[in-house]
Design an enzyme around this catalytic site. Structure first.
Site, PDB file in Angstrom:
ATOM      1  N   THR A   4      40.135  39.292  37.846  1.00  0.00           N
ATOM      2  CA  THR A   4      39.406  38.261  38.596  1.00  0.00           C
ATOM      3  C   THR A   4      40.318  37.120  39.020  1.00  0.00           C
ATOM      4  O   THR A   4      40.227  36.631  40.142  1.00  0.00           O
ATOM      5  CB  THR A   4      38.245  37.708  37.734  1.00  0.00           C
ATOM      6  OG1 THR A   4      37.395  38.798  37.383  1.00  0.00           O
ATOM      7  CG2 THR A   4      37.446  36.679  38.499  1.00  0.00           C
ATOM      8  N   ARG A  18      43.421  42.285  44.778  1.00  0.00           N
ATOM      9  CA  ARG A  18      43.613  40.849  44.511  1.00  0.00           C
ATOM     10  C   ARG A  18      45.075  40.504  44.296  1.00  0.00           C
ATOM     11  O   ARG A  18      45.544  39.461  44.731  1.00  0.00           O
ATOM     12  CB  ARG A  18      42.784  40.417  43.309  1.00  0.00           C
ATOM     13  CG  ARG A  18      41.309  40.325  43.609  1.00  0.00           C
ATOM     14  CD  ARG A  18      40.550  39.702  42.445  1.00  0.00           C
ATOM     15  NE  ARG A  18      39.144  39.608  42.759  1.00  0.00           N
ATOM     16  CZ  ARG A  18      38.179  40.129  42.018  1.00  0.00           C
ATOM     17  NH1 ARG A  18      38.471  40.770  40.906  1.00  0.00           N
ATOM     18  NH2 ARG A  18      36.929  39.997  42.370  1.00  0.00           N
ATOM     19  N   ASN A  28      39.890  35.345  47.010  1.00  0.00           N
ATOM     20  CA  ASN A  28      40.547  36.451  46.337  1.00  0.00           C
ATOM     21  C   ASN A  28      40.370  37.801  47.025  1.00  0.00           C
ATOM     22  O   ASN A  28      40.663  38.826  46.439  1.00  0.00           O
ATOM     23  CB  ASN A  28      40.116  36.522  44.869  1.00  0.00           C
ATOM     24  CG  ASN A  28      38.654  36.821  44.711  1.00  0.00           C
ATOM     25  OD1 ASN A  28      38.027  37.437  45.561  1.00  0.00           O
ATOM     26  ND2 ASN A  28      38.090  36.398  43.598  1.00  0.00           N
ATOM     27  N   HIS A  31      34.907  40.887  46.151  1.00  0.00           N
ATOM     28  CA  HIS A  31      33.908  40.394  45.214  1.00  0.00           C
ATOM     29  C   HIS A  31      33.298  41.566  44.474  1.00  0.00           C
ATOM     30  O   HIS A  31      33.035  42.610  45.062  1.00  0.00           O
ATOM     31  CB  HIS A  31      32.800  39.644  45.957  1.00  0.00           C
ATOM     32  CG  HIS A  31      31.652  39.290  45.068  1.00  0.00           C
ATOM     33  ND1 HIS A  31      31.754  38.299  44.120  1.00  0.00           N
ATOM     34  CD2 HIS A  31      30.408  39.805  44.954  1.00  0.00           C
ATOM     35  CE1 HIS A  31      30.596  38.224  43.458  1.00  0.00           C
ATOM     36  NE2 HIS A  31      29.776  39.123  43.954  1.00  0.00           N
TER      37      HIS A  31
END
Length: 86
Positions: A4, A18, A28, A31
């Protein structure tokens, strides 16, 4: 997608989406919902025309069986239907 946190993704998984393309933790590039219920809410918000129930009942099983094709014109993969290339 990768971790994340973009900084962590760049160092621990640089080949992830990412890691390769994320700019910040809020920018980023991708999702992932934190639960199936959140995913349903988010899908309904961003794609109101999408019929999630139909997807799970009809399209998803066909996709798992490999019945899909790439539409070069639309630049997307589609689940094959009658008359579509397999």
């Amino acid at each position: 997608m990768g971790p994340t946190k973009v900084f962590r993704a760049r160092h621990s998984d640089p080949e992830s989406i990412r890691g390769a393309y994320g700019l910040t933790d809020t920018r980023n590039t991708t999702h992932g919902s934190d639960s199936p219920a959140s995913a349903s809410r988010e899908i309904a918000f961003f794609f109101p025309e999408f019929d999630e129930q139909r997807w799970y009942e009809q399209d998803e099983p066909r996709l798992r069986r490999g019945q899909l094709f790439y539409s070069a014109e639309e630049r997307v993969h589609r689940v094959a239907g009658r008359g579509d290339p397999a």
